[in-house]
Design a protein around this motif. Structure first.
Motif, PDB file in Angstrom:
ATOM      1  N   MET A  85      -9.277   6.695  -6.169  1.00 40.01           N
ATOM      2  CA  MET A  85      -8.954   5.404  -5.796  1.00 40.01           C
ATOM      3  C   MET A  85      -7.682   5.076  -5.186  1.00 40.01           C
ATOM      4  N   ILE A  86      -6.433   5.696  -5.924  1.00 44.20           N
ATOM      5  CA  ILE A  86      -5.313   5.152  -5.118  1.00 44.20           C
ATOM      6  C   ILE A  86      -4.896   6.196  -4.236  1.00 44.20           C
ATOM      7  N   ALA A 131       0.789  -1.270   0.017  1.00 45.58           N
ATOM      8  CA  ALA A 131       0.088  -0.079  -0.105  1.00 45.58           C
ATOM      9  C   ALA A 131       0.919   1.353   0.051  1.00 45.58           C
ATOM     10  N   THR A 136      -5.755   5.836  -0.657  1.00 46.30           N
ATOM     11  CA  THR A 136      -4.843   4.967   0.566  1.00 46.30           C
ATOM     12  C   THR A 136      -3.641   5.622   0.951  1.00 46.30           C
ATOM     13  N   LEU A 185     -13.165   1.513  -1.733  1.00 43.86           N
ATOM     14  CA  LEU A 185     -12.623   0.162  -1.639  1.00 43.86           C
ATOM     15  C   LEU A 185     -11.302   0.169  -0.951  1.00 43.86           C
ATOM     16  N   GLY A 186     -10.261   1.210  -1.292  1.00 42.72           N
ATOM     17  CA  GLY A 186      -8.950   1.111  -0.614  1.00 42.72           C
ATOM     18  C   GLY A 186      -9.273   1.272   0.881  1.00 42.72           C
ATOM     19  N   ARG A 235       3.078   1.797  -2.265  1.00 38.89           N
ATOM     20  CA  ARG A 235       3.107   2.157  -3.617  1.00 38.89           C
ATOM     21  C   ARG A 235       2.124   2.129  -4.315  1.00 38.89           C
ATOM     22  N   GLY A 236       1.386   3.170  -4.525  1.00 38.85           N
ATOM     23  CA  GLY A 236       0.135   2.814  -5.298  1.00 38.85           C
ATOM     24  C   GLY A 236       0.317   3.073  -6.601  1.00 38.85           C
ATOM     25  N   MET A 237      -0.140   1.823  -7.458  1.00 35.19           N
ATOM     26  CA  MET A 237      -0.035   2.185  -9.067  1.00 35.19           C
ATOM     27  C   MET A 237      -1.135   2.512  -9.762  1.00 35.19           C
ATOM     28  N   THR A 285      -1.937  -3.472  -4.877  1.00 28.86           N
ATOM     29  CA  THR A 285      -1.268  -2.130  -4.804  1.00 28.86           C
ATOM     30  C   THR A 285      -1.852  -1.173  -3.852  1.00 28.86           C
ATOM     31  N   MET A 286      -3.263  -1.551  -3.534  1.00 24.52           N
ATOM     32  CA  MET A 286      -3.566  -0.889  -2.489  1.00 24.52           C
ATOM     33  C   MET A 286      -3.390  -1.844  -0.938  1.00 24.52           C
ATOM     34  N   GLY A 287      -2.585  -2.782  -0.907  1.00 20.94           N
ATOM     35  CA  GLY A 287      -2.258  -3.710   0.237  1.00 20.94           C
ATOM     36  C   GLY A 287      -2.913  -4.729   0.447  1.00 20.94           C
TER      37      GLY A 287
END
Lengths: 277, 267
Positions: A162-163, A90, A166, A113-114, A92-94, B174-176
């Protein structure tokens, strides 16, 4: 080399966040070893905006996937704050070339969601946090829409929210604005820079568009067709790089000069002859 | 989840009825032609000496009689109960199995041959074994229905859980997200449309197998009643029972189609 004399002079003092040493990725193709990425050394500082450019097939995306932790390097190592990267996380958000919104969730629920994955359970808390980032990417009016109802630009914005929600330390962006019309692209360029300045994250951005690279980056890493980083070019252009600042007398000239410099490096890397202006 | 909503048009009562019929004129025509062909064939003694008893008119009269004396409820309710109990047990077993098999590739390979092998065997072939294990009666019937319902449920769920976009998985990672988060937030919701398709097939095949299964020594149910009317030479009641079997099956399937339209998401 560009003779950078602005705040980038301080980049040497900034803390190194990610370091790559001798990173190599080999694939088997038709029984032959293929080096997609070859002996890359790179240090990325905290809060840096690094753009990786290079011709098609130069291994830019592969390099990014290895930093994300989706693929391990064949040899060499990638460290994040001194720790070896072993898999996705988490921190590193891609953001992928193709958006990855869940079709059965609204924009708001997609962004939540995150938070759900992190274990945030209060409905109000989730909504407030998610709306914060939906506002930030300018999608407030579409929070209740399903992905199928969104345009391409709106989908990119939603993926970004979304990314971002987080709170990743590092944003990894693989051609996130490819295939968007130029107006949407320009808007999103300004917004990603604004968000980056606001959230203080570190961005590694892969693209094949040189205008984009020059406009966004602190530094530009150029990869060649052998999968090597052939050169790292400092970007001395002052920020902000849009609006009236971009109309400063020598801005355009400096912009084009830097782009040509990058262009020549990319051409050499692709095995073509460089030209001079 | 909201999808594929219909537009409601607000109109006066009679106008609505006219519109309703207009929109469905050919469906109604189909029903009328079907009944007419059936009646004519019976009147012309197309099915032999007992043809009159097979006709829709005799069946309708028998249906009224069975509604009055309680035969319909007396046999339809046990049948529905058996199907619903076995379906519930099948769902509890098949959906988790399907999700795990669809998500973990090794598990899919391990189960592939046994599952494909087992699903091709008619559950009625297991009947003697069921009776040895569970005895004659409800439990055996429920077991046979369960056995026929699990395959469409498992295989469709496997399909749904297996075709989840790798992009969604990478994004969650990627959100863990860990396995549990991926299963509950991505795989299961993504597989819901396929689970519902599996349910629709399971209901259909259960309802079909119910009739022969109920001929195996239970004291009630629509399958039992078919044999009972035959033994009493009440062919009009037999036709009425066939009609009831078809009608309940149609309603069950409609309920499933409604569920699918409500929970299916679009890409």
């Amino acid at each position: 080399m560009a003779e950078g004399t602005n705040d980038k002079a301080g980049s040497g003092r900034r803390k190194t966040l990610i370091s790559l040493s001798g990173v190599t990725k080999k694939y088997q193709k038709n029984g032959k070893d293929l080096e997609a990425v070859s002996g890359c050394d790179l240090e990325i500082a905290e809060n840096e905006f690094l753009v990786i450019v290079g011709p098609t097939g130069s291994g830019k995306s592969t390099l990014l996937k290895m930093i994300a932790g989706f693929e391990p390097p064949t040899s060499g190592e990638i460290r994040l704050e001194g720790e070896l990267i072993k898999g996705p996380g988490a921190d590193r958000g891609m953001i992928f070339q193709e958006y990855a919104l869940l079709p059965w969730r609204t924009v708001l629920k997609n962004v939540e969601l995150g938070l759900e994955l992190k274990g945030v359970s209060g409905e109000k808390e989730k909504k407030a946090l998610a709306m914060n980032y939906i506002d930030m990417v300018g999608l407030t009016y579409a929070a209740g829409k399903y992905p199928v109802e969104l345009s391409g630009g709106m989908k990119r914005r939603a993926s970004l929210a979304m990314i971002l929600v987080t709170k990743p330390k590092i944003l990894l962006m693989d051609g996130p604005f490819n295939a968007l019309d130029s107006k949407t692209k320009l808007t999103l360029h300004n917004e990603i820079v604004r968000i980056w300045e606001h959230e203080h994250n570190t961005i590694i951005f892969v693209t094949s568009e040189l205008d984009e690279a020059v406009k966004l980056s602190d530094r530009i890493a150029v990869m060649n067709k052998r999968g090597q980083i052939s050169r790292i070019i400092d970007n001395p252009l002052p920020r902000p790089r849009f609006g009236k600042e971009a109309l400063a007398p020598d801005f355009h000239h400096r912009f084009v000069a830097l782009r040509e410099e990058v262009m020549n490096e990319v051409k050499i890397g692709a095995g073509l002859e460089a030209c001079t202006i | 989840m909201k999808m594929g909503s219909k537009e409601d048009n607000i109109q006066s009562g009679s106008g609505m009825i006219v519109d309703f019929i207009k929109g469905r004129a050919f469906y109604l025509l189909g029903i009328l032609l079907f009944l007419a062909a059936w009646q004519i064939a019976c009147t012309l003694k197309g099915f032999g000496d007992f043809s009159e008893a097979f006709s829709p008119l005799s069946a309708a009269l028998a249906l009224l009689e069975m509604a009055r004396n309680g035969d319909i409820l007396h046999h339809a309710i046990p049948s529905l109960r058996r199907v619903l109990v076995s379906l519930s047990l099948a769902i509890v077993f098949a959906l988790p199995t399907g999700v795990l098999v669809g998500y973990f590739r090794q598990l899919e390979q391990i189960t592939y041959v046994p599952f494909q092998f087992m699903r091709m065997i008619s559950p009625l072939a297991w009947m003697p074994i069921a009776i040895i294990i569970f005895g004659v009666g409800d439990v055996s019937v429920t077991f046979l229905l369960w056995l026929v319902a699990i395959w469409p449920l498992i295989l469709n769920t496997v399909h749904g859980a297996g075709r989840v976009s790798p992009l969604w998985l990478n994004m969650a990672k990627t959100m863990g997200a860990k396995d549990m988060g991926i299963l509950s937030k991505i795989i299961i919701p993504a597989a819901i449309p396929d689970m519902l398709t599996g349910l629709r097939l399971a209901v259909g095949v259960s309802w079909i197998i119910l009739v022969p299964a109920e001929m195996l020594g239970v004291p009630d149910g629509l399958g039992y009643f078919i044999l009972d009317t035959r033994d009493r030479f009440r062919y009009d009641q037999l036709m009425a029972t066939i009609f009831i079997i078809g009608a309940i099956g149609y309603l069950l399937d409609s309920a499933n189609r409604w569920l699918i339209s409500k929970f299916a998401w679009k890409i």
